[in-house]
Design a protein around this motif. Structure first.
Motif, PDB file in Angstrom:
ATOM      1  N   ALA A 178      39.784  54.735  57.787  1.00 39.94           N
ATOM      2  CA  ALA A 178      40.809  55.469  58.547  1.00 39.94           C
ATOM      3  C   ALA A 178      41.391  54.589  59.646  1.00 39.94           C
ATOM      4  CB  ALA A 178      40.203  56.741  59.133  1.00 39.94           C
ATOM      5  N   GLY A 179      40.532  53.847  60.328  1.00 36.07           N
ATOM      6  CA  GLY A 179      41.008  52.986  61.404  1.00 36.07           C
ATOM      7  C   GLY A 179      41.910  51.872  60.903  1.00 36.07           C
ATOM      8  N   TYR A 180      41.467  51.180  59.860  1.00 32.55           N
ATOM      9  CA  TYR A 180      42.262  50.053  59.357  1.00 32.55           C
ATOM     10  C   TYR A 180      43.584  50.527  58.741  1.00 32.55           C
ATOM     11  CZ  TYR A 180      43.998  46.205  56.642  1.00 32.55           C
ATOM     12  OH  TYR A 180      44.824  45.256  56.116  1.00 32.55           O
ATOM     13  N   ILE A 181      43.482  51.527  57.865  1.00 31.30           N
ATOM     14  CA  ILE A 181      44.698  51.998  57.190  1.00 31.30           C
ATOM     15  C   ILE A 181      45.650  52.647  58.191  1.00 31.30           C
ATOM     16  CG2 ILE A 181      45.585  53.591  55.435  1.00 31.30           C
ATOM     17  CD1 ILE A 181      42.881  53.013  53.917  1.00 31.30           C
ATOM     18  N   GLY A 182      45.095  53.406  59.148  1.00 27.28           N
ATOM     19  CA  GLY A 182      45.937  53.995  60.194  1.00 27.28           C
ATOM     20  C   GLY A 182      46.649  52.924  61.002  1.00 27.28           C
TER      21      GLY A 182
ATOM     22  N   PRO B 260      36.645  58.034  47.190  1.00 25.83           N
ATOM     23  CA  PRO B 260      37.661  58.424  46.205  1.00 25.83           C
ATOM     24  C   PRO B 260      38.766  59.299  46.796  1.00 25.83           C
ATOM     25  CG  PRO B 260      35.456  58.788  45.326  1.00 25.83           C
ATOM     26  CD  PRO B 260      35.302  58.454  46.773  1.00 25.83           C
ATOM     27  N   LEU B 261      38.428  60.096  47.804  1.00 26.34           N
ATOM     28  CA  LEU B 261      39.447  60.925  48.451  1.00 26.34           C
ATOM     29  C   LEU B 261      40.427  60.068  49.244  1.00 26.34           C
ATOM     30  CD1 LEU B 261      37.115  63.794  49.728  1.00 26.34           C
ATOM     31  CD2 LEU B 261      38.607  63.842  47.738  1.00 26.34           C
ATOM     32  N   VAL B 262      39.905  59.063  49.938  1.00 32.45           N
ATOM     33  CA  VAL B 262      40.789  58.142  50.671  1.00 32.45           C
ATOM     34  C   VAL B 262      41.694  57.412  49.687  1.00 32.45           C
ATOM     35  CG1 VAL B 262      40.881  56.072  52.119  1.00 32.45           C
ATOM     36  CG2 VAL B 262      39.200  57.839  52.610  1.00 32.45           C
ATOM     37  N   GLN B 263      41.132  56.971  48.577  1.00 35.75           N
ATOM     38  CA  GLN B 263      41.934  56.266  47.578  1.00 35.75           C
ATOM     39  C   GLN B 263      43.055  57.160  47.055  1.00 35.75           C
ATOM     40  OE1 GLN B 263      40.108  55.379  43.815  1.00 35.75           O
ATOM     41  NE2 GLN B 263      41.484  53.651  43.455  1.00 35.75           N
ATOM     42  N   LYS B 264      42.746  58.409  46.787  1.00 35.87           N
ATOM     43  CA  LYS B 264      43.755  59.340  46.273  1.00 35.87           C
ATOM     44  C   LYS B 264      44.892  59.510  47.282  1.00 35.87           C
ATOM     45  CE  LYS B 264      44.217  63.085  43.288  1.00 35.87           C
ATOM     46  NZ  LYS B 264      44.650  62.531  42.049  1.00 35.87           N
ATOM     47  N   GLU B 265      44.548  59.666  48.550  1.00 35.03           N
ATOM     48  CA  GLU B 265      45.569  59.851  49.588  1.00 35.03           C
ATOM     49  C   GLU B 265      46.393  58.580  49.803  1.00 35.03           C
ATOM     50  OE1 GLU B 265      46.345  62.643  51.414  1.00 35.03           O
ATOM     51  OE2 GLU B 265      44.856  63.827  50.334  1.00 35.03           O
ATOM     52  N   VAL B 266      45.704  57.454  49.962  1.00 36.65           N
ATOM     53  CA  VAL B 266      46.353  56.209  50.370  1.00 36.65           C
ATOM     54  C   VAL B 266      47.118  55.546  49.231  1.00 36.65           C
ATOM     55  CG1 VAL B 266      45.841  53.866  51.167  1.00 36.65           C
ATOM     56  CG2 VAL B 266      44.733  55.813  52.235  1.00 36.65           C
TER      57      VAL B 266
ATOM     58  N   GLU C 194      47.598  56.933  45.766  1.00 36.92           N
ATOM     59  CA  GLU C 194      48.375  57.790  44.861  1.00 36.92           C
ATOM     60  C   GLU C 194      49.388  58.674  45.579  1.00 36.92           C
ATOM     61  OE1 GLU C 194      45.748  59.861  42.164  1.00 36.92           O
ATOM     62  OE2 GLU C 194      44.516  58.054  41.916  1.00 36.92           O
ATOM     63  N   LYS C 195      48.968  59.330  46.663  1.00 39.41           N
ATOM     64  CA  LYS C 195      49.872  60.277  47.309  1.00 39.41           C
ATOM     65  C   LYS C 195      50.913  59.585  48.193  1.00 39.41           C
ATOM     66  CE  LYS C 195      50.254  64.434  49.909  1.00 39.41           C
ATOM     67  NZ  LYS C 195      49.787  65.756  49.991  1.00 39.41           N
ATOM     68  N   TYR C 196      50.450  58.799  49.176  1.00 39.50           N
ATOM     69  CA  TYR C 196      51.385  58.201  50.138  1.00 39.50           C
ATOM     70  C   TYR C 196      51.842  56.797  49.755  1.00 39.50           C
ATOM     71  CZ  TYR C 196      50.350  62.159  53.127  1.00 39.50           C
ATOM     72  OH  TYR C 196      50.220  63.425  53.629  1.00 39.50           O
ATOM     73  N   LYS C 197      51.129  56.148  48.826  1.00 39.58           N
ATOM     74  CA  LYS C 197      51.488  54.813  48.339  1.00 39.58           C
ATOM     75  C   LYS C 197      51.618  53.786  49.482  1.00 39.58           C
ATOM     76  CE  LYS C 197      53.823  56.639  44.247  1.00 39.58           C
ATOM     77  NZ  LYS C 197      52.630  57.164  43.731  1.00 39.58           N
ATOM     78  N   TRP C 198      50.663  53.845  50.416  1.00 35.72           N
ATOM     79  CA  TRP C 198      50.638  52.886  51.510  1.00 35.72           C
ATOM     80  C   TRP C 198      50.118  51.541  51.052  1.00 35.72           C
ATOM     81  CZ3 TRP C 198      48.055  57.147  54.828  1.00 35.72           C
ATOM     82  CH2 TRP C 198      49.040  57.977  55.375  1.00 35.72           C
ATOM     83  N   MET C 199      49.383  51.509  49.932  1.00 34.81           N
ATOM     84  CA  MET C 199      48.898  50.259  49.344  1.00 34.81           C
ATOM     85  C   MET C 199      48.608  50.516  47.875  1.00 34.81           C
ATOM     86  SD  MET C 199      45.043  50.009  51.025  1.00 34.81           S
ATOM     87  CE  MET C 199      45.662  49.731  52.639  1.00 34.81           C
ATOM     88  N   ASP C 200      48.485  49.441  47.101  1.00 33.22           N
ATOM     89  CA  ASP C 200      48.150  49.621  45.687  1.00 33.22           C
ATOM     90  C   ASP C 200      46.630  49.576  45.505  1.00 33.22           C
ATOM     91  OD1 ASP C 200      47.386  46.927  45.652  1.00 33.22           O
ATOM     92  OD2 ASP C 200      49.293  46.265  44.812  1.00 33.22           O
ATOM     93  N   SER C 201      46.176  49.784  44.284  1.00 37.70           N
ATOM     94  CA  SER C 201      44.733  49.855  44.008  1.00 37.70           C
ATOM     95  C   SER C 201      44.016  48.551  44.327  1.00 37.70           C
ATOM     96  CB  SER C 201      44.495  50.200  42.538  1.00 37.70           C
ATOM     97  OG  SER C 201      44.884  51.513  42.292  1.00 37.70           O
ATOM     98  N   ASP C 202      44.671  47.424  44.059  1.00 40.24           N
ATOM     99  CA  ASP C 202      44.044  46.130  44.352  1.00 40.24           C
ATOM    100  C   ASP C 202      43.842  45.940  45.857  1.00 40.24           C
ATOM    101  OD1 ASP C 202      43.978  45.543  41.662  1.00 40.24           O
ATOM    102  OD2 ASP C 202      45.884  44.460  41.695  1.00 40.24           O
TER     103      ASP C 202
ATOM    104  N   LEU D  10      38.354  48.141  50.800  1.00 36.22           N
ATOM    105  CA  LEU D  10      37.066  48.803  50.598  1.00 36.22           C
ATOM    106  C   LEU D  10      35.918  47.798  50.610  1.00 36.22           C
ATOM    107  CD1 LEU D  10      35.456  51.364  49.945  1.00 36.22           C
ATOM    108  CD2 LEU D  10      35.957  50.954  47.530  1.00 36.22           C
ATOM    109  N   ALA D  11      36.107  46.658  49.960  1.00 32.65           N
ATOM    110  CA  ALA D  11      35.062  45.625  49.943  1.00 32.65           C
ATOM    111  C   ALA D  11      34.792  45.108  51.351  1.00 32.65           C
ATOM    112  CB  ALA D  11      35.482  44.480  49.024  1.00 32.65           C
TER     113      ALA D  11
END
Length: 190
Positions: A63-67, A26-32, A34-42, A48-49
Protein backbone atom coordinates in the motif's frame (compact mmCIF):
# COMPACT_ATOMS: atom_id res chain seq x y z
CA UNK A 1 -10.00 11.47 -7.81
CA UNK A 2 -6.69 9.58 -7.75
CA UNK A 3 -6.50 9.79 -3.93
CA UNK A 4 -10.05 8.44 -3.69
CA UNK A 5 -9.09 5.53 -5.97
CA UNK A 6 -6.01 4.78 -3.84
CA UNK A 7 -8.11 4.85 -0.68
CA UNK A 8 -10.87 2.63 -2.10
CA UNK A 9 -8.42 0.10 -3.57
CA UNK A 10 -6.58 -0.46 -0.30
CA UNK A 11 -9.69 -0.08 1.86
CA UNK A 12 -11.24 -3.03 -0.01
CA UNK A 13 -8.04 -5.00 0.49
CA UNK A 14 -8.07 -4.15 4.19
CA UNK A 15 -11.74 -5.13 4.55
CA UNK A 16 -11.53 -8.38 2.60
CA UNK A 17 -7.95 -9.48 3.33
CA UNK A 18 -8.81 -11.49 6.44
CA UNK A 19 -6.00 -13.89 7.24
CA UNK A 20 -3.02 -11.60 6.87
CA UNK A 21 -0.61 -10.85 4.05
CA UNK A 22 -1.01 -14.01 1.98
CA UNK A 23 -4.74 -13.41 1.58
CA UNK A 24 -4.20 -9.72 0.80
CA UNK A 25 -1.67 -10.19 -2.02
CA UNK A 26 -4.14 -11.50 -4.64
CA UNK A 27 -6.59 -8.76 -3.66
CA UNK A 28 -3.94 -6.07 -4.10
CA UNK A 29 -3.03 -7.56 -7.47
CA UNK A 30 -6.67 -7.49 -8.58
CA UNK A 31 -7.06 -3.83 -7.59
CA UNK A 32 -3.69 -2.56 -8.83
CA UNK A 33 -3.24 -4.59 -12.02
CA UNK A 34 -6.73 -5.45 -13.22
CA UNK A 35 -9.05 -2.74 -11.92
CA UNK A 36 -7.00 0.48 -11.87
CA UNK A 37 -4.15 -0.65 -14.18
CA UNK A 38 -1.53 1.27 -12.20
CA UNK A 39 1.04 -1.37 -13.20
CA UNK A 40 1.19 -4.59 -15.20
CA UNK A 41 1.61 -8.11 -13.78
CA UNK A 42 5.38 -8.12 -14.29
CA UNK A 43 5.81 -4.85 -12.41
CA UNK A 44 3.54 -6.14 -9.65
CA UNK A 45 5.64 -9.31 -9.43
CA UNK A 46 8.80 -7.22 -9.03
CA UNK A 47 7.19 -5.03 -6.37
CA UNK A 48 5.90 -8.12 -4.57
CA UNK A 49 9.33 -9.78 -4.61
CA UNK A 50 10.97 -6.67 -3.21
CA UNK A 51 8.25 -6.23 -0.57
CA UNK A 52 8.67 -9.86 0.52
CA UNK A 53 12.39 -9.32 1.01
CA UNK A 54 11.83 -6.38 3.38
CA UNK A 55 10.69 -6.75 6.99
CA UNK A 56 7.16 -5.92 8.08
CA UNK A 57 3.60 -6.66 6.97
CA UNK A 58 3.28 -7.16 3.22
CA UNK A 59 -0.06 -5.37 2.79
CA UNK A 60 1.21 -2.12 4.28
CA UNK A 61 4.45 -2.25 2.28
CA UNK A 62 2.50 -2.74 -0.94
CA UNK A 63 0.00 0.00 0.00
CA UNK A 64 2.80 2.40 0.86
CA UNK A 65 4.86 1.82 -2.27
CA UNK A 66 1.96 1.70 -4.72
CA UNK A 67 0.28 4.68 -3.04
CA UNK A 68 3.52 6.65 -3.34
CA UNK A 69 4.00 5.63 -6.95
CA UNK A 70 0.47 6.63 -7.92
CA UNK A 71 -0.18 9.63 -5.66
CA UNK A 72 3.12 10.75 -4.17
CA UNK A 73 3.62 11.29 -0.44
CA UNK A 74 -0.10 11.79 0.27
CA UNK A 75 -0.92 8.72 -1.78
CA UNK A 76 1.47 6.71 0.39
CA UNK A 77 -0.16 7.91 3.62
CA UNK A 78 -3.60 7.41 2.12
CA UNK A 79 -2.83 3.86 0.96
CA UNK A 80 -1.31 2.80 4.28
CA UNK A 81 -4.17 4.30 6.30
CA UNK A 82 -6.76 2.67 4.03
CA UNK A 83 -5.00 -0.68 4.40
CA UNK A 84 -4.66 -0.68 8.19
CA UNK A 85 -7.75 1.11 9.56
CA UNK A 86 -10.23 -1.56 8.39
CA UNK A 87 -7.95 -4.27 9.72
CA UNK A 88 -7.74 -2.63 13.12
CA UNK A 89 -11.52 -2.20 13.34
CA UNK A 90 -12.28 -5.69 12.03
CA UNK A 91 -9.73 -7.31 14.34
CA UNK A 92 -11.29 -5.66 17.39
CA UNK A 93 -14.77 -6.74 16.29
CA UNK A 94 -13.87 -10.26 15.14
CA UNK A 95 -11.66 -11.06 18.10
CA UNK A 96 -14.45 -10.05 20.47
CA UNK A 97 -16.96 -12.21 18.59
CA UNK A 98 -14.59 -15.17 18.25
CA UNK A 99 -13.58 -14.93 21.89
CA UNK A 100 -17.22 -14.86 22.97
CA UNK A 101 -18.17 -17.88 20.84
CA UNK A 102 -14.81 -19.71 20.68
CA UNK A 103 -16.23 -22.99 21.95
CA UNK A 104 -18.92 -23.17 19.28
CA UNK A 105 -18.36 -25.68 16.44
CA UNK A 106 -19.20 -23.12 13.74
CA UNK A 107 -16.40 -20.82 14.97
CA UNK A 108 -13.85 -23.65 14.93
CA UNK A 109 -15.01 -24.61 11.42
CA UNK A 110 -14.86 -21.02 10.20
CA UNK A 111 -11.28 -20.53 11.42
CA UNK A 112 -10.20 -23.82 9.82
CA UNK A 113 -11.83 -22.86 6.50
CA UNK A 114 -9.65 -19.76 6.09
CA UNK A 115 -6.47 -21.77 5.41
CA UNK A 116 -7.60 -23.62 2.25
CA UNK A 117 -9.22 -20.46 0.84
CA UNK A 118 -5.95 -18.54 1.19
CA UNK A 119 -4.04 -21.50 -0.31
CA UNK A 120 -6.30 -21.53 -3.39
CA UNK A 121 -5.94 -17.76 -3.82
CA UNK A 122 -2.14 -18.02 -3.67
CA UNK A 123 -2.07 -20.98 -6.07
CA UNK A 124 -4.23 -19.05 -8.53
CA UNK A 125 -1.88 -16.08 -8.43
CA UNK A 126 1.15 -18.38 -8.77
CA UNK A 127 -0.41 -20.10 -11.78
CA UNK A 128 -1.01 -16.69 -13.40
CA UNK A 129 2.68 -15.81 -12.95
CA UNK A 130 3.77 -19.18 -14.38
CA UNK A 131 1.51 -18.74 -17.44
CA UNK A 132 3.04 -15.33 -18.10
CA UNK A 133 6.58 -16.68 -17.74
CA UNK A 134 6.49 -18.20 -21.24
CA UNK A 135 6.72 -14.67 -22.65
CA UNK A 136 9.54 -13.62 -20.31
CA UNK A 137 13.28 -13.96 -20.91
CA UNK A 138 13.39 -17.00 -18.63
CA UNK A 139 10.61 -19.01 -20.21
CA UNK A 140 8.70 -21.89 -18.64
CA UNK A 141 11.65 -24.24 -18.22
CA UNK A 142 13.77 -21.88 -16.11
CA UNK A 143 10.70 -20.69 -14.20
CA UNK A 144 9.83 -24.26 -13.22
CA UNK A 145 13.47 -25.09 -12.39
CA UNK A 146 13.81 -21.98 -10.18
CA UNK A 147 10.48 -22.73 -8.50
CA UNK A 148 11.50 -26.31 -7.74
CA UNK A 149 14.94 -25.30 -6.47
CA UNK A 150 13.31 -22.65 -4.28
CA UNK A 151 10.85 -25.20 -2.93
CA UNK A 152 13.65 -27.63 -2.06
CA UNK A 153 15.70 -24.86 -0.42
CA UNK A 154 12.76 -23.76 1.72
CA UNK A 155 11.26 -27.14 2.62
CA UNK A 156 14.29 -29.43 2.82
CA UNK A 157 17.15 -27.09 3.74
CA UNK A 158 14.96 -24.58 5.64
CA UNK A 159 16.40 -21.53 3.88
CA UNK A 160 14.38 -18.41 4.65
CA UNK A 161 12.31 -17.19 1.65
CA UNK A 162 13.76 -13.67 1.97
CA UNK A 163 17.25 -15.05 1.31
CA UNK A 164 16.03 -16.84 -1.83
CA UNK A 165 14.24 -13.72 -3.05
CA UNK A 166 17.34 -11.61 -2.39
CA UNK A 167 19.58 -14.04 -4.30
CA UNK A 168 17.14 -14.14 -7.23
CA UNK A 169 16.87 -10.33 -7.31
CA UNK A 170 20.65 -10.05 -7.17
CA UNK A 171 20.95 -12.62 -9.97
CA UNK A 172 18.47 -10.68 -12.10
CA UNK A 173 20.44 -7.47 -11.55
CA UNK A 174 23.78 -9.06 -12.37
CA UNK A 175 22.54 -11.18 -15.28
CA UNK A 176 24.15 -10.28 -18.56
CA UNK A 177 21.91 -9.61 -21.52
CA UNK A 178 21.39 -12.50 -23.90
CA UNK A 179 22.93 -12.07 -27.38
CA UNK A 180 19.50 -11.45 -28.93
CA UNK A 181 18.89 -8.63 -26.42
CA UNK A 182 22.24 -7.03 -27.31
CA UNK A 183 21.47 -7.23 -31.03
CA UNK A 184 18.08 -5.57 -30.48
CA UNK A 185 19.67 -2.78 -28.45
CA UNK A 186 22.39 -2.27 -31.06
CA UNK A 187 19.89 -2.22 -33.93
CA UNK A 188 17.74 0.40 -32.19
CA UNK A 189 20.72 2.61 -31.28
CA UNK A 190 21.10 5.73 -33.47
Amino acid sequence: MKQTDIFMAFFRVGMLGFGGGPSAIPLVQKEVVEKYKWMDSDEFGDVLALANALPGPIATKLAGYIGYRVGGFWGMLNGVAAAIVPTILLMILLLNVLNTFRDQPWVRGMTKAVVPVVAVMLLTMTWDFIKKSKNSNLGWLWTIILALVSLVLMQVLHVHPAIIIFVLLLGALLKKDAPSDKKQKESTAP
